[in-house]
Scaffold this active site. Structure first.
Site, mmCIF file in Angstrom:
data_model
loop_
_atom_site.group_PDB
_atom_site.id
_atom_site.type_symbol
_atom_site.label_atom_id
_atom_site.label_comp_id
_atom_site.label_asym_id
_atom_site.label_seq_id
_atom_site.Cartn_x
_atom_site.Cartn_y
_atom_site.Cartn_z
ATOM 1 N N ARG A 3 2.727 8.135 -4.476
ATOM 2 C CA ARG A 3 2.038 9.165 -4.060
ATOM 3 C C ARG A 3 0.632 9.181 -4.533
ATOM 4 O O ARG A 3 0.406 8.563 -5.705
ATOM 5 C CB ARG A 3 2.746 10.705 -4.476
ATOM 6 C CG ARG A 3 4.106 10.878 -3.686
ATOM 7 C CD ARG A 3 3.549 11.487 -2.151
ATOM 8 N NE ARG A 3 4.745 11.764 -1.778
ATOM 9 C CZ ARG A 3 5.421 10.948 -0.650
ATOM 10 N NH1 ARG A 3 4.993 9.668 -0.463
ATOM 11 N NH2 ARG A 3 6.429 11.363 -0.085
ATOM 12 N N ILE A 7 14.136 3.425 -5.535
ATOM 13 C CA ILE A 7 13.226 2.494 -5.164
ATOM 14 C C ILE A 7 12.593 1.753 -6.290
ATOM 15 O O ILE A 7 12.753 0.670 -6.205
ATOM 16 C CB ILE A 7 11.971 3.324 -4.495
ATOM 17 C CG1 ILE A 7 12.167 4.272 -3.109
ATOM 18 C CG2 ILE A 7 10.878 2.361 -4.385
ATOM 19 C CD1 ILE A 7 11.086 5.057 -2.925
ATOM 20 N N GLY A 16 14.530 5.044 -10.219
ATOM 21 C CA GLY A 16 15.290 5.715 -9.436
ATOM 22 C C GLY A 16 15.678 4.876 -8.010
ATOM 23 O O GLY A 16 15.862 3.479 -8.224
ATOM 24 N N GLU A 72 -4.288 12.618 5.544
ATOM 25 C CA GLU A 72 -3.829 11.553 6.341
ATOM 26 C C GLU A 72 -4.037 12.014 7.855
ATOM 27 O O GLU A 72 -3.711 13.191 8.114
ATOM 28 C CB GLU A 72 -2.397 11.021 6.313
ATOM 29 C CG GLU A 72 -2.045 10.407 4.932
ATOM 30 C CD GLU A 72 -0.848 9.904 4.432
ATOM 31 O OE1 GLU A 72 0.137 10.210 5.410
ATOM 32 O OE2 GLU A 72 -0.621 9.232 3.531
ATOM 33 N N HIS A 104 0.210 4.292 5.153
ATOM 34 C CA HIS A 104 1.486 5.032 4.817
ATOM 35 C C HIS A 104 2.634 4.234 5.441
ATOM 36 O O HIS A 104 3.238 4.936 6.176
ATOM 37 C CB HIS A 104 1.360 6.492 5.014
ATOM 38 C CG HIS A 104 2.259 7.311 4.033
ATOM 39 N ND1 HIS A 104 2.109 8.584 3.766
ATOM 40 C CD2 HIS A 104 3.503 6.751 3.609
ATOM 41 C CE1 HIS A 104 3.029 8.908 2.882
ATOM 42 N NE2 HIS A 104 3.893 8.149 3.029
ATOM 43 N N ILE A 105 2.854 2.894 5.312
ATOM 44 C CA ILE A 105 3.717 2.160 5.989
ATOM 45 C C ILE A 105 5.138 1.908 5.174
ATOM 46 O O ILE A 105 5.857 1.103 5.579
ATOM 47 C CB ILE A 105 3.481 1.123 6.679
ATOM 48 C CG1 ILE A 105 2.533 0.168 5.378
ATOM 49 C CG2 ILE A 105 2.199 1.299 7.760
ATOM 50 C CD1 ILE A 105 2.313 -1.354 5.853
ATOM 51 N N GLY A 106 5.270 2.490 4.249
ATOM 52 C CA GLY A 106 6.168 2.221 3.109
ATOM 53 C C GLY A 106 7.773 2.367 3.801
ATOM 54 O O GLY A 106 8.533 1.615 3.801
#
Length: 322
Positions: free
Chosen positions: A237, A158, A156, A266, A284-286
């Site tokens: 995920r 990404i 998709g 988290e 979780h810095i995407g």
């Protein structure tokens, strides 16, 4: 007349850019932001959302329980970002609450992180950095990127951006998805079944949501049939990869490395996989760049202000069929 109340549970709304928050203030909204520095618990979301008209959420778990305990005043749950698998869409629809997201807001940023992970693992950058600082001069041999085969699971927004970036490395791209994307075919990617991708890829990167159908998409069986010394990147995920199975594969030196940016809890507690030098773990810095933060913030505010003005959010943002 009471002000239109907006509760932002996400940690990063307004943190790096004031503009989205100022837009709400200028529109006459009352705003509450997350001061805890972490995703809120279910009970905290319910309590902080009292008398709210709109929620702006991040990775918080907006479950059926949360939604059923929201005040009737809540008209929209606006995701500050793209992924909405932590929101119970059907429960929100039953309560006649819009659920929105900001499509494509961070596709480039997550793709960049995935490629960054890949290069870092392939060239042993994190452990090399650590050892030099400790006075250890150890020139660990890495592996080259050029000419390797990368398996992209999910093509998709990404996944397709990841494939674009691989063209600069002259890689062979194997793709897996339920729906084929003509754009990535034009880039030279070959759609294959899951087994072929696992068996032939030097690198594997995951870009699908965590659903009942995809949970533990990479597990014991999958890791047994991958190439020796494969690198696995999970910038999607946590639940897509069986953590026990990946820990064993790392211990047995079946795979060369693993990178992860999302966790079941988290902030995450210490996990067994952190004991491995060839694991990269990021908080979780995407989607966390200054640019993407502004895009996500403005996109969420667009949806909230539409509701405030008595309109529907833009159709491209609505996720729960309202």
């Amino acid at each position: 007349m009471n002000k239109f109340k907006v509760v932002a549970t996400t940690v990063t709304f307004g943190k790096f850019n004031d503009a989205p928050v100022e837009r709400l203030r200028e529109a006459g909204c009352e705003i509450t932001t997350n001061k805890k520095g972490r995703p809120l618990t279910e009970e905290e979301i319910i309590q902080q959302s009292k008398e709210a008209d709109a929620l702006i959420v991040g990775t918080d778990k907006v479950t059926k329980n949360v939604i059923n305990n929201l005040d009737d005043s809540v008209k929209i749950i606006a995701k500050h970002g793209v992924g909405f698998d932590s929101i119970d869409l059907e429960a929100a629809k039953q309560r006649k609450i819009f659920v929105t997201n900001v499509p494509g807001a961070n596709s480039n940023e997550v793709a960049d992180l995935a490629i960054g992970f890949l290069i870092s693992l392939a060239r042993n950058i994190p452990i090399g950095n650590k050892e030099v600082r400790e006075g250890i001069w150890n020139k660990r041999p890495g592996i080259s990127m050029k000419g390797k085969t990368i398996g992209v699971i999910g093509t998709g927004a990404i996944g397709s951006e990841v494939i674009k970036r691989t063209t600069g490395f002259d890689m062979k791209v194997l793709a897996y998805d339920l729906i084929q994307n003509p754009e990535v075919i034009n880039l030279g990617a070959e759609y294959v079944d899951k087994e072929k991708l696992l068996k032939e890829s030097d690198f594997i990167t995951l870009h699908i949501p965590d659903t009942p159908e995809t949970h533990h998409f990479i597990g014991k069986h999958e890791l047994e049939i991958t190439k020796e010394n494969v690198l696995i990147i999970n910038a999607a995920r946590a639940g897509l990869v069986d953590r026990t199975a990946i820990d064993k594969a790392l211990t047995d030196e079946k795979i060369r490395g693993y990178a992860i940016d999302d966790y079941e809890e988290e902030p995450t507690p210490y996990l067994e996989i952190f004991n491995h030098d060839n694991v990269i773990a990021s908080p979780h810095i995407g989607a966390t760049t200054i640019d993407a933060n502004l895009t996500m913030g403005n996109g969420a505010v667009d949806c909230v202000l539409a509701i405030k003005d008595g309109k529907r959010p833009p159709e491209k943002n609505i996720r729960n069929g309202m």
